[in-house]
Design an enzyme around this catalytic site. Structure first.
Site, PDB file in Angstrom:
ATOM      1  N   HIS A 239       0.839  -1.206   0.000  1.00  0.00           N
ATOM      2  CA  HIS A 239       0.000   0.000   0.000  1.00  0.00           C
ATOM      3  C   HIS A 239       0.878   1.260   0.000  1.00  0.00           C
ATOM      4  CE1 HIS A 239      -2.832  -2.962   1.606  1.00  0.00           C
ATOM      5  NE2 HIS A 239      -3.782  -2.174   1.149  1.00  0.00           N
TER       6      HIS A 239
ATOM      7  N   ASP B 102      27.265   0.855  -5.056  1.00  0.00           N
ATOM      8  CA  ASP B 102      27.375   1.507  -6.359  1.00  0.00           C
ATOM      9  C   ASP B 102      28.470   2.573  -6.362  1.00  0.00           C
ATOM     10  OD1 ASP B 102      26.532   2.167  -9.074  1.00  0.00           O
ATOM     11  OD2 ASP B 102      25.740   4.010  -8.184  1.00  0.00           O
TER      12      ASP B 102
END
Length: 159
Positions: A78, A129
């Site tokens: 949700h 990263d």
């Protein structure tokens, strides 16, 4: 706690859980995880010597952004109005790792566990990263829910 998978209907089809009749409560979830790396990589991060900039500052922002987009990433999640989200890092030089912890809060009809977990995982992926050019062997471990509160199921704490 239930022993049923709530994201499946009586016919076994995936569906979004109906939370319309649930009471709105203050919900909190804390998740954590860690990334292991070479000592030289950790030193580079902590000394601010990385050419891409403030690794932990950028990872913190990435974690916050990810938590806000959790419902776009997890199909049956949700969308929630977060009232608070924090991402904190604790370096451990002896073990050559950084521990990330996210705390998510809302006032609503469903919990914020997924938001906290998404924040931690994305923060750790951002560290990877940004540092992969110097250390491709980094390892993300132990991403997990530590505690949650609010709602019908109440308090839960990792033993």
């Amino acid at each position: 706690m239930t022993d049923e998978l709530t994201h499946f209907n009586a016919r076994g089809q995936a569906h979004m859980v109906d939370v319309g009749d649930k009471a709105e409560t203050h919900r909190v979830a804390i998740a954590s995880g860690l990334i292991r790396m070479q000592p030289t990589t950790l030193r580079l991060i902590l000394e601010g010597g990385h050419k891409k900039g403030d690794v932990l500052g950028i990872a913190r922002i990435a974690g916050i952004m990810a938590a806000k987009k959790t419902a776009e990433l997890i199909p049956l999640c949700h969308p929630l109005p977060l009232t608070h989200l924090s991402v904190d890092f604790t370096p451990d030089e002896a073990a050559s790792l950084i521990r990330a912890e996210a705390r998510a809060e809302t006032r609503g009809q469903t919990g914020v566990e997924m938001e906290a977990l998404c924040a931690v995982q994305t923060a750790l992926l951002t560290i990877y990263d940004m540092c992969k050019a110097v250390d491709r062997g980094m390892q993300i471990d132990q991403v997990r829910l530590e505690q949650k509160s609010g709602g019908k199921s109440g308090e839960w704490n990792r033993a």
